[in-house]
Design an enzyme around this catalytic site. Structure first.
Site, PDB file in Angstrom:
ATOM      1  N   HIS A  82      13.018  21.285  -2.152  1.00 36.20           N
ATOM      2  CA  HIS A  82      11.866  20.664  -2.802  1.00 36.20           C
ATOM      3  C   HIS A  82      10.685  20.693  -1.850  1.00 36.20           C
ATOM      4  O   HIS A  82      10.835  20.447  -0.660  1.00 36.20           O
ATOM      5  CB  HIS A  82      12.194  19.205  -3.164  1.00 36.20           C
ATOM      6  CG  HIS A  82      11.056  18.509  -3.843  1.00 36.20           C
ATOM      7  ND1 HIS A  82      10.786  18.674  -5.175  1.00 36.20           N
ATOM      8  CD2 HIS A  82      10.104  17.685  -3.367  1.00 36.20           C
ATOM      9  CE1 HIS A  82       9.714  17.969  -5.493  1.00 36.20           C
ATOM     10  NE2 HIS A  82       9.279  17.358  -4.419  1.00 36.20           N
ATOM     11  N   ASP A 161      10.452   6.478 -12.709  1.00 33.14           N
ATOM     12  CA  ASP A 161       9.516   7.125 -11.774  1.00 33.14           C
ATOM     13  C   ASP A 161       8.313   7.678 -12.538  1.00 33.14           C
ATOM     14  O   ASP A 161       7.180   7.560 -12.095  1.00 33.14           O
ATOM     15  CB  ASP A 161      10.210   8.244 -10.994  1.00 33.14           C
ATOM     16  CG  ASP A 161       9.194   9.083 -10.227  1.00 33.14           C
ATOM     17  OD1 ASP A 161       8.524   8.501  -9.353  1.00 33.14           O
ATOM     18  OD2 ASP A 161       9.037  10.273 -10.519  1.00 33.14           O
ATOM     19  N   ARG A 168       0.648   4.515 -10.603  1.00 36.63           N
ATOM     20  CA  ARG A 168       0.156   4.714  -9.228  1.00 36.63           C
ATOM     21  C   ARG A 168      -1.093   5.584  -9.228  1.00 36.63           C
ATOM     22  O   ARG A 168      -2.033   5.358  -8.470  1.00 36.63           O
ATOM     23  CB  ARG A 168       1.244   5.382  -8.367  1.00 36.63           C
ATOM     24  CG  ARG A 168       2.373   4.448  -7.998  1.00 36.63           C
ATOM     25  CD  ARG A 168       3.565   5.218  -7.456  1.00 36.63           C
ATOM     26  NE  ARG A 168       3.246   6.033  -6.308  1.00 36.63           N
ATOM     27  CZ  ARG A 168       3.924   7.132  -5.955  1.00 36.63           C
ATOM     28  NH1 ARG A 168       4.975   7.532  -6.648  1.00 36.63           N
ATOM     29  NH2 ARG A 168       3.568   7.818  -4.894  1.00 36.63           N
ATOM     30  N   SER A 183      10.157   8.354  -5.108  1.00 39.50           N
ATOM     31  CA  SER A 183       9.819   9.151  -6.284  1.00 39.50           C
ATOM     32  C   SER A 183      10.452  10.545  -6.174  1.00 39.50           C
ATOM     33  O   SER A 183      11.146  11.016  -7.093  1.00 39.50           O
ATOM     34  CB  SER A 183       8.287   9.243  -6.379  1.00 39.50           C
ATOM     35  OG  SER A 183       7.892  10.231  -7.271  1.00 39.50           O
ATOM     36  N   LYS A 187      14.301  12.013  -8.164  1.00 42.12           N
ATOM     37  CA  LYS A 187      14.365  13.184  -9.056  1.00 42.12           C
ATOM     38  C   LYS A 187      15.372  14.210  -8.529  1.00 42.12           C
ATOM     39  O   LYS A 187      16.136  14.798  -9.283  1.00 42.12           O
ATOM     40  CB  LYS A 187      12.980  13.831  -9.186  1.00 42.12           C
ATOM     41  CG  LYS A 187      12.023  12.987 -10.025  1.00 42.12           C
ATOM     42  CD  LYS A 187      10.735  13.711 -10.311  1.00 42.12           C
ATOM     43  CE  LYS A 187       9.788  13.737  -9.152  1.00 42.12           C
ATOM     44  NZ  LYS A 187       8.787  12.702  -9.057  1.00 42.12           N
TER      45      LYS A 187
HETATM   46  N1  URA Z   1       5.646  14.103  -5.678  1.00 43.89           N
HETATM   47  C1  URA Z   1       6.394  13.247  -6.401  1.00 43.89           C
HETATM   48  O1  URA Z   1       7.273  13.655  -7.147  1.00 43.89           O
HETATM   49  N2  URA Z   1       6.156  11.928  -6.273  1.00 43.89           N
HETATM   50  C2  URA Z   1       5.209  11.436  -5.460  1.00 43.89           C
HETATM   51  O2  URA Z   1       5.053  10.245  -5.378  1.00 43.89           O
HETATM   52  C3  URA Z   1       4.431  12.341  -4.721  1.00 43.89           C
HETATM   53  C4  URA Z   1       4.683  13.681  -4.849  1.00 43.89           C
END
Ligand code: URA
Length: 433
Positions: A82, A161, A168, A183, A187
């Site tokens: 990622h 999220d 946010r 966050s 995922k």
């Molecule tokens: N990427 C994400 O998935 N979440 C964040 O908070 C920042 C970047």
């Protein structure tokens, strides 16, 4: 339990328990806690932070707010990667076939681009016929058979999220390390892989603008992984200028193909091989990084990685001929050259400005609903450290739009040219595991 008390506890620097964090996340998803209270809570976290245990508990609550993908029918150690988001970041396109060529299973769930950063799914969809939707059975079958598959993120992965990220975004609480870390990691973990390599970007085009913050984010994500039984390695890489020479979609696919043909830009090849090597070690193919790096480089030199990329395109329904004939990828109508206004060395290329310019040309989305023009993008002819003469071409904009003054100005302003020759750019800053 009352949300008011929990906001006050965090505002005063207190530590929230697992039950308290679950109460907030569950209540927000179910609608019993309103936006204004969660906004106040997020601002309290922004200023007071969260300790390791709280961050891990927040990640756990996000993971359990929706579907958790069961990849247990896939044999072997499933490895994912990622990136925290960059400009010109086509590393996934390179490492998926590269690592899969070792027989390590890559079951990748990926997002679309938004704002100045691109998304792997969009880039791959610039290849005619390439499908990024398939059911879980086909996905698992492809990973078991070919060792690689990619799908767009399912709708019900970490809905907490998704809802909190949207809040946010409008409450100036995105750039908080525990919030970013939970966050991202929620995922990745909900997507089911056993081990994860993180590419933590630092610089003008990244969330983290300095190395100290990038290290803290990397360490926080590695710690979350440990607490939730995932092996995680975080590689901190340079995003002070876009990666490689191409920013967009189809042109990024072309550039990824060049790396797989062993003709790629040095920054791209180094970052891709570094990420792929840690994936190979986590996947159990090699005992150490150096051995993995050497063997993966060979996979590029022998053409095996390119063959695997063709297979990747084929099994996802795309036209694999683009690997040999990249001119089969979408091509824009207009190609506008940006010229240097002075002589000297390129000292800076602001990645965020280049990303925004590419978006204005049609290569990205301002809002989720926008349609992408796969042929649009920017070629960075000159990169940091290159010498340029007045009037020389530094970048080329590719677009189908006629009105592009704003994008042209952004690209021109993104380049800082001065007499001083800058120090050689570092591609990899640190590795945290
Ligand atoms: N990427 C994400 O998935 N979440 C964040 O908070 C920042 C970047």
């Amino acid at each position: 339990m009352r949300m008011y008390d929990l906001i006050m506890k965090k505002r005063n620097g207190g530590v929230l328990s697992k039950e308290e964090i679950n109460f907030i996340v569950k209540g927000y998803v179910e609608g019993s806690i309103p936006d204004y209270q969660v906004s106040a809570f997020l601002m309290a976290v922004y200023f007071k932070g969260m300790n390791k245990e709280e961050t891990s508990n927040l990640t756990w609550a996000f993971i359990h707010s929706g579907d958790i993908i069961d990849l247990s029918p896939i044999q072997g150690i499933k490895v994912d990667k990622h990136s925290t988001g960059g400009v010109g970041d086509k590393i996934s396109l390179i490492v998926i076939p590269l690592v899969a060529s070792l027989g390590i299973p890559i079951a990748k769930m990926s997002g679309r681009g938004l704002g100045h950063t691109g998304g792997t799914i969009d880039k791959l969809e610039s290849i005619k016929g390439f499908r990024t939707q398939m059911d879980i059975d086909e996905f698992i079958h492809n990973v078991n058979t070919y060792k690689m598959a990619i799908v767009g993120q399912t709708a019900n992965l970490t809905p907490a999220d998704k809802k909190i990220y949207a809040l946010r975004d409008v409450t100036a609480t995105v750039d908080s390390i525990p919030l970013i870390a939970s966050s991202i990691m929620s995922k990745k973990i909900a997507a089911g892989s056993d081990a994860i390599v993180l590419d933590v970007k630092v610089g003008s085009g990244a969330f983290m603008k300095n190395l100290e913050d990038a290290r803290e984010l990397a360490q926080t994500m590695v710690d979350i992984g440990k607490s939730l039984n995932r092996r995680v390695v975080a590689v901190i890489t340079n995003m002070d200028q876009p990666l490689g020479h191409e920013v967009g979609n189809a042109n990024e696919v072309k550039e990824a193909i060049e790396v797989l043909k062993n003709n790629g830009a040095e920054d791209e090849k180094t970052v891709a091989l570094t990420i792929a090597s840690y994936m190979a070690v986590l996947g159990g193919a090699y005992n150490n990084f150096e051995e993995a790096y050497m063997n993966l480089e060979r996979k590029i030199e022998t053409g095996e990685a390119l063959e695997k990329f063709k297979e990747f395109i084929r099994i996802q329904g795309g036209d694999e001929e683009v690997a040999e004939n990249p001119e089969k990828l979408p091509e824009a109508k207009y190609h506008i050259e940006i010229k240097a206004q002075s002589e000297g060395y390129v000292n800076e290329i602001n990645a965020e400005m280049i990303g925004n310019a590419a978006m204005l040309l049609g290569a990205g989305r301002k809002t989720k609903e926008d349609q992408i023009d796969y042929s649009a993008g920017i070629s960075l002819v000159k990169k940091i450290g290159n010498k340029v003469m007045t009037g020389e071409t530094i970048a080329i904009l590719h677009t189908n739009k006629k009105e592009i003054k704003e994008a042209m100005d952004l690209v021109r302003d993104a380049y800082k040219i001065s007499e001083n020759q800058p120090a050689k750019v570092k591609y990899i800053y640190d590795v945290i595991m």
